[in-house]
Design a protein around this motif. Structure first.
Motif, PDB file in Angstrom:
ATOM      1  N   PRO A  26       0.815  -1.218   0.000  1.00 57.30           N
ATOM      2  CA  PRO A  26       0.000   0.000   0.000  1.00 57.30           C
ATOM      3  C   PRO A  26       0.849   1.269   0.000  1.00 57.30           C
ATOM      4  CG  PRO A  26      -0.109  -1.080   2.138  1.00 57.30           C
ATOM      5  CD  PRO A  26       0.598  -2.020   1.205  1.00 57.30           C
ATOM      6  N   ALA A  27       2.055   1.207   0.514  1.00 54.48           N
ATOM      7  CA  ALA A  27       2.905   2.402   0.543  1.00 54.48           C
ATOM      8  C   ALA A  27       3.192   2.901  -0.866  1.00 54.48           C
ATOM      9  CB  ALA A  27       4.208   2.107   1.279  1.00 54.48           C
ATOM     10  N   ILE A  28       3.375   1.994  -1.809  1.00 56.22           N
ATOM     11  CA  ILE A  28       3.649   2.407  -3.193  1.00 56.22           C
ATOM     12  C   ILE A  28       2.454   3.166  -3.755  1.00 56.22           C
ATOM     13  CG2 ILE A  28       4.067   1.590  -5.540  1.00 56.22           C
ATOM     14  CD1 ILE A  28       5.634  -0.761  -4.264  1.00 56.22           C
ATOM     15  N   GLU A  29       1.277   2.587  -3.617  1.00 56.09           N
ATOM     16  CA  GLU A  29       0.071   3.244  -4.124  1.00 56.09           C
ATOM     17  C   GLU A  29      -0.148   4.589  -3.442  1.00 56.09           C
ATOM     18  OE1 GLU A  29      -4.732   2.476  -4.497  1.00 56.09           O
ATOM     19  OE2 GLU A  29      -3.434   0.815  -3.919  1.00 56.09           O
ATOM     20  N   GLN A  30       0.097   4.648  -2.155  1.00 52.75           N
ATOM     21  CA  GLN A  30      -0.124   5.886  -1.409  1.00 52.75           C
ATOM     22  C   GLN A  30       0.874   6.966  -1.814  1.00 52.75           C
ATOM     23  OE1 GLN A  30      -0.018   4.143   2.477  1.00 52.75           O
ATOM     24  NE2 GLN A  30      -2.061   3.289   2.253  1.00 52.75           N
ATOM     25  N   ARG A  31       2.136   6.606  -1.956  1.00 49.45           N
ATOM     26  CA  ARG A  31       3.100   7.653  -2.351  1.00 49.45           C
ATOM     27  C   ARG A  31       2.868   8.084  -3.797  1.00 49.45           C
ATOM     28  NH1 ARG A  31       7.876   3.615  -1.666  1.00 49.45           N
ATOM     29  NH2 ARG A  31       8.254   2.948  -3.803  1.00 49.45           N
ATOM     30  N   GLN A  32       2.454   7.160  -4.671  1.00 47.16           N
ATOM     31  CA  GLN A  32       2.123   7.552  -6.036  1.00 47.16           C
ATOM     32  C   GLN A  32       0.914   8.480  -6.054  1.00 47.16           C
ATOM     33  OE1 GLN A  32       1.841   3.692  -7.936  1.00 47.16           O
ATOM     34  NE2 GLN A  32       4.018   3.683  -8.437  1.00 47.16           N
ATOM     35  N   GLY A  33      -0.031   8.248  -5.158  1.00 47.47           N
ATOM     36  CA  GLY A  33      -1.171   9.158  -5.036  1.00 47.47           C
ATOM     37  C   GLY A  33      -0.728  10.543  -4.609  1.00 47.47           C
ATOM     38  N   GLN A  34       0.214  10.585  -3.690  1.00 46.32           N
ATOM     39  CA  GLN A  34       0.731  11.878  -3.250  1.00 46.32           C
ATOM     40  C   GLN A  34       1.413  12.603  -4.412  1.00 46.32           C
ATOM     41  OE1 GLN A  34       1.811  12.471   0.580  1.00 46.32           O
ATOM     42  NE2 GLN A  34       3.134  14.190   0.199  1.00 46.32           N
ATOM     43  N   PHE A  35       2.213  11.875  -5.176  1.00 49.31           N
ATOM     44  CA  PHE A  35       2.885  12.500  -6.315  1.00 49.31           C
ATOM     45  C   PHE A  35       1.885  12.982  -7.364  1.00 49.31           C
ATOM     46  CE2 PHE A  35       6.762  10.104  -4.916  1.00 49.31           C
ATOM     47  CZ  PHE A  35       7.522  11.226  -4.635  1.00 49.31           C
ATOM     48  N   TYR A  38       0.868  16.278  -6.286  1.00 48.18           N
ATOM     49  CA  TYR A  38       1.913  17.262  -6.611  1.00 48.18           C
ATOM     50  C   TYR A  38       1.734  17.713  -8.060  1.00 48.18           C
ATOM     51  CZ  TYR A  38       4.963  15.808  -2.629  1.00 48.18           C
ATOM     52  OH  TYR A  38       5.501  15.529  -1.402  1.00 48.18           O
ATOM     53  N   VAL A  39       1.636  16.739  -8.959  1.00 50.80           N
ATOM     54  CA  VAL A  39       1.527  17.026 -10.389  1.00 50.80           C
ATOM     55  C   VAL A  39       0.275  17.842 -10.687  1.00 50.80           C
ATOM     56  CG1 VAL A  39       1.183  15.957 -12.656  1.00 50.80           C
ATOM     57  CG2 VAL A  39       2.920  15.048 -11.100  1.00 50.80           C
ATOM     58  N   HIS A  40      -0.827  17.492 -10.048  1.00 53.02           N
ATOM     59  CA  HIS A  40      -2.078  18.229 -10.280  1.00 53.02           C
ATOM     60  C   HIS A  40      -1.898  19.712  -9.947  1.00 53.02           C
ATOM     61  CE1 HIS A  40      -6.262  19.419 -10.182  1.00 53.02           C
ATOM     62  NE2 HIS A  40      -6.099  19.822  -8.942  1.00 53.02           N
ATOM     63  N   ASN A  41      -1.360  20.007  -8.784  1.00 52.60           N
ATOM     64  CA  ASN A  41      -1.208  21.403  -8.355  1.00 52.60           C
ATOM     65  C   ASN A  41      -0.094  22.119  -9.108  1.00 52.60           C
ATOM     66  OD1 ASN A  41      -3.159  21.899  -6.001  1.00 52.60           O
ATOM     67  ND2 ASN A  41      -2.318  19.882  -5.574  1.00 52.60           N
ATOM     68  N   PHE A  42       1.033  21.457  -9.284  1.00 47.14           N
ATOM     69  CA  PHE A  42       2.150  22.063 -10.011  1.00 47.14           C
ATOM     70  C   PHE A  42       1.761  22.279 -11.474  1.00 47.14           C
ATOM     71  CE2 PHE A  42       6.513  21.908 -11.891  1.00 47.14           C
ATOM     72  CZ  PHE A  42       7.031  22.996 -11.212  1.00 47.14           C
ATOM     73  N   GLY A  43       1.035  21.320 -12.046  1.00 44.71           N
ATOM     74  CA  GLY A  43       0.605  21.436 -13.437  1.00 44.71           C
ATOM     75  C   GLY A  43      -0.350  22.585 -13.667  1.00 44.71           C
ATOM     76  N   LEU A  44      -1.215  22.850 -12.708  1.00 43.68           N
ATOM     77  CA  LEU A  44      -2.131  23.982 -12.814  1.00 43.68           C
ATOM     78  C   LEU A  44      -1.340  25.286 -12.896  1.00 43.68           C
ATOM     79  CD1 LEU A  44      -5.163  24.864 -12.635  1.00 43.68           C
ATOM     80  CD2 LEU A  44      -4.692  25.273 -10.223  1.00 43.68           C
TER      81      LEU A  44
END
Length: 152
Positions: A26-35, A38-44
């Motif tokens: 689950p840590a992989i899925e959770q950290r990918q969700g966090q990234f 990041y991309v959503h906000n940085f991309g905006l």
């Protein structure tokens, strides 16, 4: 115990076990969700910086605030050893992260600092946001160059 109760107990046990079986890391899925956040906000903000969308001070400030807070989220449980690209499928986290943990943390700290600066200047105008935006991208890139494997 009747057959119906036995079957119901087995079904409940299987239903409770399925999430654990389906998601062994689950840590992989959770950290990918966090990234992804990041991309959503940085991309905006990137859309504004690159002129693909009009600068909106409120929207940009919200995205910068979100990015700042995301970089402050405790990630200690998102990076357990054995969740690298050589150990499991579905991640691009290089095993070098755990070999060079101090450098990895230093690079993440640089991202936190850059996100704090971006948060401070984003609502002041497009030019100010542009100046704060570059260092965030550079901090991301510095970490990716050393600690993100190419997509397979």
């Amino acid at each position: 115990m009747t057959f119906r109760k036995t079957l119901g107990t087995i079904a409940l046990g299987v239903a409770l076990a399925l999430p654990a079986l389906a998601d062994e890391n689950p840590a992989i899925e959770q950290r990918q969700g966090q990234f992804k956040l990041y991309v959503h906000n940085f991309g905006l903000m990137g859309g504004m910086v690159q002129g693909r969308m009009d600068y909106d001070a409120d929207m940009a400030q919200t995205a910068a605030d979100n990015l700042f807070h995301l970089t402050r989220h405790d990630q200690s449980r998102l990076w357990p050893e054995g969740t690298d690209s050589m150990s499991v499928d579905g991640t691009r986290a290089s095993p070098e992260i755990w070999d060079n943990l101090d450098d990895f943390v230093m690079k993440f700290t640089a991202l936190q600092d850059a996100a704090a600066n971006l948060q401070d200047v984003t609502g002041d105008g497009l030019d100010e946001m542009r100046a704060g935006f570059g260092p965030v991208g550079q901090a991301c890139q510095a970490c990716h160059e050393d600690y993100r494997d190419e997509a397979s």
